[in-house]
Design an enzyme around this catalytic site. Structure first.
Site, mmCIF file in Angstrom:
data_model
loop_
_atom_site.group_PDB
_atom_site.id
_atom_site.type_symbol
_atom_site.label_atom_id
_atom_site.label_comp_id
_atom_site.label_asym_id
_atom_site.label_seq_id
_atom_site.Cartn_x
_atom_site.Cartn_y
_atom_site.Cartn_z
ATOM 1 N N ASP A 1 -2.051 -6.422 -1.727
ATOM 2 C CA ASP A 1 -1.776 -6.339 -0.295
ATOM 3 C C ASP A 1 -0.629 -5.348 -0.101
ATOM 4 O OD1 ASP A 1 -0.943 -6.681 2.306
ATOM 5 O OD2 ASP A 1 -0.705 -8.851 2.167
ATOM 6 N N VAL B 1 -5.374 -2.426 7.601
ATOM 7 C CA VAL B 1 -4.020 -2.214 7.088
ATOM 8 C C VAL B 1 -3.018 -2.117 8.247
ATOM 9 C CG1 VAL B 1 -2.561 -0.586 5.826
ATOM 10 C CG2 VAL B 1 -4.899 -0.946 5.087
ATOM 11 N N ASP B 2 -3.397 -1.395 9.279
ATOM 12 C CA ASP B 2 -2.517 -1.158 10.433
ATOM 13 C C ASP B 2 -2.084 -2.486 11.060
ATOM 14 O OD1 ASP B 2 -1.192 0.370 12.270
ATOM 15 O OD2 ASP B 2 -2.980 1.184 13.248
HETATM 16 N N1 AR6 Z 1 -3.551 -4.019 1.969
HETATM 17 C C1 AR6 Z 1 -4.276 -3.053 1.345
HETATM 18 N N2 AR6 Z 1 -5.477 -2.644 1.791
HETATM 19 C C2 AR6 Z 1 -6.001 -3.235 2.896
HETATM 20 C C3 AR6 Z 1 -5.317 -4.246 3.616
HETATM 21 C C4 AR6 Z 1 -4.028 -4.641 3.096
HETATM 22 N N3 AR6 Z 1 -3.290 -5.597 3.685
HETATM 23 N N4 AR6 Z 1 -6.103 -4.609 4.672
HETATM 24 C C5 AR6 Z 1 -7.237 -3.859 4.618
HETATM 25 N N5 AR6 Z 1 -7.184 -3.035 3.547
HETATM 26 P P1 AR6 Z 1 -8.637 0.308 7.400
HETATM 27 P P2 AR6 Z 1 -9.150 3.132 8.094
HETATM 28 C C6 AR6 Z 1 -8.156 -2.007 3.086
HETATM 29 O O1 AR6 Z 1 -9.729 -0.136 8.293
HETATM 30 O O2 AR6 Z 1 -10.534 3.069 7.565
HETATM 31 C C7 AR6 Z 1 -7.268 0.495 12.166
HETATM 32 O O3 AR6 Z 1 -7.727 -0.248 13.251
HETATM 33 C C8 AR6 Z 1 -9.555 -2.022 3.627
HETATM 34 O O4 AR6 Z 1 -10.349 -2.929 2.861
HETATM 35 O O5 AR6 Z 1 -7.346 -0.423 7.442
HETATM 36 O O6 AR6 Z 1 -8.303 4.331 7.740
HETATM 37 C C9 AR6 Z 1 -6.328 1.641 12.572
HETATM 38 O O7 AR6 Z 1 -5.597 1.322 13.716
HETATM 39 C C10 AR6 Z 1 -10.012 -0.570 3.393
HETATM 40 O O8 AR6 Z 1 -10.411 -0.383 2.030
HETATM 41 O O9 AR6 Z 1 -8.239 1.873 7.676
HETATM 42 C C11 AR6 Z 1 -7.261 2.767 12.789
HETATM 43 O O10 AR6 Z 1 -7.759 2.790 14.106
HETATM 44 C C12 AR6 Z 1 -8.722 0.229 3.561
HETATM 45 O O11 AR6 Z 1 -7.673 -0.739 3.513
HETATM 46 C C13 AR6 Z 1 -8.378 2.541 11.809
HETATM 47 O O12 AR6 Z 1 -8.391 1.132 11.561
HETATM 48 C C14 AR6 Z 1 -8.624 1.020 4.851
HETATM 49 O O13 AR6 Z 1 -9.220 0.318 5.916
HETATM 50 C C15 AR6 Z 1 -8.143 3.223 10.484
HETATM 51 O O14 AR6 Z 1 -9.256 3.021 9.660
#
Ligand code: AR6
Length: 184
Positions: A16, A39-40
């Site tokens: 995480d 992540v955001d």
């Molecule tokens: N720690 C590490 N990785 C994570 C976590 C965590 N706590 N939570 C999710 N992931 P994403 P994007 C993984 O959707 O595709 C948001 O709404 C997840 O499984 O977070 O760049 C923003 O506001 C995936 O492999 O980012 C933007 O609008 C990876 O992190 C949009 O999503 C990235 O998934 C960005 O989309």
């Protein structure tokens, strides 16, 4: 998996990103820096309102953060002192410059960290969640961009971590790094 490149330890691990103790962590943000899911959402929940407040100020001053670029805020309640908000591309088939934009998001995050004297940094897998970038392809781009950067700046970072959320994503990054190192 861990490898040493120059003075830098490059680590790939499942976990995480919000609990990492590197000096900075990278957020998978959007152009408006308005928060969201994935992540955001996790970073804003764990870091508290100070981060959103700084994001709002950046939005007012500069209109946000274009795709492929990155901006820096403090880390609020996080262990990490800073958050680097990087905006990866939304996948739309692969012919809209997505590969270059993803590489830019990684490179500009590393550049911003270097400019601020940050020595250790954790990345998530940018663009591979809500933005639907295919994971194997994203992993190869991420590994190539970071390894090239570390070759060009061998004394800049003590540690770069990739915090991958699931076992299949970790495996994709390990495979990409192994393939890349085999060509060196
Ligand atoms: N720690 C590490 N990785 C994570 C976590 C965590 N706590 N939570 C999710 N992931 P994403 P994007 C993984 O959707 O595709 C948001 O709404 C997840 O499984 O977070 O760049 C923003 O506001 C995936 O492999 O980012 C933007 O609008 C990876 O992190 C949009 O999503 C990235 O998934 C960005 O989309």
């Amino acid at each position: 998996m861990e490898v040493i490149l120059g003075q830098t330890k490059l680590v790939l691990m499942q976990g995480d990103i919000t609990v990492q103790d590197t000096e900075a962590i990278v957020n998978a943000a959007n152009e408006g820096l308005r928060g969201g899911g994935g992540v955001d959402g996790a970073i804003h929940r764990a870091g508290g309102p100070a981060i959103a407040e700084e994001c709002r100020r950046i939005r007012e001053e500069r209109g946000g953060c274009p795709t492929g670029q990155a901006v820096l805020t403090s880390g609020g309640w996080l262990k990490a002192r800073y958050v680097i908000h990087a905006v990866g591309p939304i996948w739309s088939g692969g012919n809209k410059g997505e590969d270059n934009l993803l590489a830019s998001a990684y490179r500009n995050s590393l550049e911003l960290a270097r400019e601020h004297g940050i020595k250790s940094l954790s990345f998530p897998s940018l663009s591979t969640g809500a933005y639907r970038f295919p994971v194997d392809r994203a992993a190869r781009i991420a590994m190539r961009t970071v390894v090239e950067y570390l070759e060009q700046h061998p004394d800049t970072f003590t540690e770069i971590r990739f915090i991958l959320f699931s076992e299949p994503i970790l495996k994709a990054y390990e495979e990409a790094l192994n393939e890349l190192l085999a060509t060196k």
